[in-house]
Design a protein around this motif. Structure first.
Motif, PDB file in Angstrom:
ATOM      1  N   ARG A  57      51.343  49.938  34.681  1.00  0.00           N
ATOM      2  CA  ARG A  57      51.514  49.012  35.896  1.00  0.00           C
ATOM      3  C   ARG A  57      50.414  48.098  35.823  1.00  0.00           C
ATOM      4  O   ARG A  57      49.164  48.515  35.739  1.00  0.00           O
ATOM      5  N   ALA A  58      50.360  46.752  35.670  1.00  0.00           N
ATOM      6  CA  ALA A  58      49.296  45.807  35.758  1.00  0.00           C
ATOM      7  C   ALA A  58      48.867  45.218  36.946  1.00  0.00           C
ATOM      8  O   ALA A  58      49.781  45.072  37.761  1.00  0.00           O
ATOM      9  N   ILE A  59      47.800  45.348  37.492  1.00  0.00           N
ATOM     10  CA  ILE A  59      47.357  44.985  38.632  1.00  0.00           C
ATOM     11  C   ILE A  59      46.317  43.883  38.777  1.00  0.00           C
ATOM     12  O   ILE A  59      45.026  44.181  38.048  1.00  0.00           O
ATOM     13  N   MET A 117      42.997  43.221  28.995  1.00  0.00           N
ATOM     14  CA  MET A 117      42.586  43.217  30.302  1.00  0.00           C
ATOM     15  C   MET A 117      42.021  41.776  30.934  1.00  0.00           C
ATOM     16  O   MET A 117      42.145  41.516  31.950  1.00  0.00           O
ATOM     17  N   ASP A 118      41.815  41.261  29.919  1.00  0.00           N
ATOM     18  CA  ASP A 118      41.250  39.819  30.230  1.00  0.00           C
ATOM     19  C   ASP A 118      41.061  39.268  28.637  1.00  0.00           C
ATOM     20  O   ASP A 118      41.645  39.795  27.649  1.00  0.00           O
ATOM     21  N   ILE A 142      42.953  41.852  34.972  1.00  0.00           N
ATOM     22  CA  ILE A 142      43.694  42.877  35.597  1.00  0.00           C
ATOM     23  C   ILE A 142      43.171  44.210  35.373  1.00  0.00           C
ATOM     24  O   ILE A 142      42.250  44.620  34.371  1.00  0.00           O
ATOM     25  N   ALA A 143      43.576  45.389  36.045  1.00  0.00           N
ATOM     26  CA  ALA A 143      43.427  46.751  35.877  1.00  0.00           C
ATOM     27  C   ALA A 143      44.857  47.379  35.458  1.00  0.00           C
ATOM     28  O   ALA A 143      45.864  46.774  35.529  1.00  0.00           O
ATOM     29  N   LEU A 144      44.604  48.402  34.574  1.00  0.00           N
ATOM     30  CA  LEU A 144      45.989  49.138  34.139  1.00  0.00           C
ATOM     31  C   LEU A 144      45.748  50.465  34.544  1.00  0.00           C
ATOM     32  O   LEU A 144      45.191  51.062  34.415  1.00  0.00           O
ATOM     33  N   GLU A 145      47.343  50.519  35.038  1.00  0.00           N
ATOM     34  CA  GLU A 145      47.351  51.878  35.648  1.00  0.00           C
ATOM     35  C   GLU A 145      48.473  52.551  34.784  1.00  0.00           C
ATOM     36  O   GLU A 145      49.622  52.049  34.511  1.00  0.00           O
TER      37      GLU A 145
END
Length: 310
Positions: A161-163, A87-88, A185-188
């Motif tokens: 999906r990366a946001i 995520m980072d 990012i957040a991950l869906e």
């Protein structure tokens, strides 16, 4: 879709090795109902056999030893972990990659910003080239591109999906003070068979309209639970920075700015869980008034070893 919470704490976990704050002290002496927590990471699987690791904490070795589903199943050397998504580039989310060096080449999914940080300021990927090696898969979240769908080989029944989300790059990043799209990012993850959707964002500095949109209607939210109040570290005598300075949205509102509880109250998510909980946060006390407030709002606190089925 199966989800394992490997670690639910923020950097240092709880109790932190050198900390004697109220929460860490109580965790050691048993005076309050506080569970020990390692640093945050989760694993996701479509079938309980093949797993994707989301973040690799410094505690990953201990975490894997405690999870039979993630231990070798076939032959002398084996792992059911087939890929890692970061995520980072924070220390508590990335340095566990070094503990995976005895295995096969790491199938690593990161944004360009995270790749840059892990080959310059914290050159973990360069070190790993001398061991197992890394196969880098770019998540094209950068510049004007704030959302990117991607696939992971062997996980065709899951849609990823990366946001891009608001947050902070780590202190060793060349753009620590010049935020870039893709730092965080957040991950869906959506199970194509059931339609169930997980959203994972252990570091989140704010919830604006775009963040609220992807949080809305998720079947399970696992979001930033680092701090209870914005001035928590200052009040506890543990530091001089506010939650906002470190890229985290506290649970409580402050100076007219809504907190994470307010954001979660407005969502229609099936389950709402906080993860990445700092050792100073009073929600660590299972019997405390802060936990009662969360329960009243239908918000759970993730713990190490938690299993979620979607």
């Amino acid at each position: 879709m199966k989800v394992l919470v490997l670690g639910s704490g923020a950097g240092g976990g709880c109790p932190q090795w050198n900390c004697n704050c109220a929460m860490c002290a109580a965790a050691r002496n048993g005076s309050r109902l506080i569970r020990a927590r390692t640093q945050s990471s989760i694993a996701v699987s479509p079938d309980g056999q093949r797993w994707v690791l989301l973040n690799a904490s410094p505690d990953i070795g201990q975490q894997l030893r405690l999870q039979p589903a993630l231990q070798p199943q076939h032959g002398l050397r084996d792992t059911p972990i087939k890929a890692v998504v970061l995520m980072d580039a924070q220390v508590d989310h990335a340095t566990g990659l070094l503990s995976l060096r005895e295995g096969p080449p790491i199938e690593l999914y990161v944004t360009p910003c995270v790749f840059e940080d892990l080959t310059t300021g914290l050159p973990i990927l360069s070190v790993l080239e001398h061991y197992c090696g890394v196969r880098w898969h770019m998540l094209p979240v950068a510049g004007e591109q704030r959302v990117a769908e991607f696939v992971i080989d062997g996980f065709e029944t899951l849609r990823f999906r990366a946001i891009a989300i608001p947050g902070k790059a780590p202190p060793y990043s060349p753009h620590r003070h010049d935020p870039k799209v893709g730092d965080n990012i957040a991950l869906e993850i959506t199970d194509r068979r059931s339609g169930k959707r997980l959203c994972y964002a252990p570091g989140l500095a704010a919830v604006g309209p775009s963040e609220f949109e992807w949080m809305q209607g998720a079947d399970c939210l696992l979001v930033d639970g680092t701090f209870w109040t914005d001035d928590e570290m200052i009040t506890a005598g543990l530091g001089s920075k506010r939650a906002a300075d470190m890229g985290h949205l506290p649970q409580c509102s402050s100076d007219g700015r809504p907190g994470m509880m307010d954001a979660l109250d407005g969502t229609r998510a099936g389950r709402k869980l906080l993860i990445h909980i700092n050792n100073s946060n009073p929600i660590l006390d299972d019997d405390g008034p802060e936990r009662a407030e969360l329960a009243h709002r239908g918000i759970e606190v993730a713990h190490d070893g938690m299993e979620i089925s979607l």
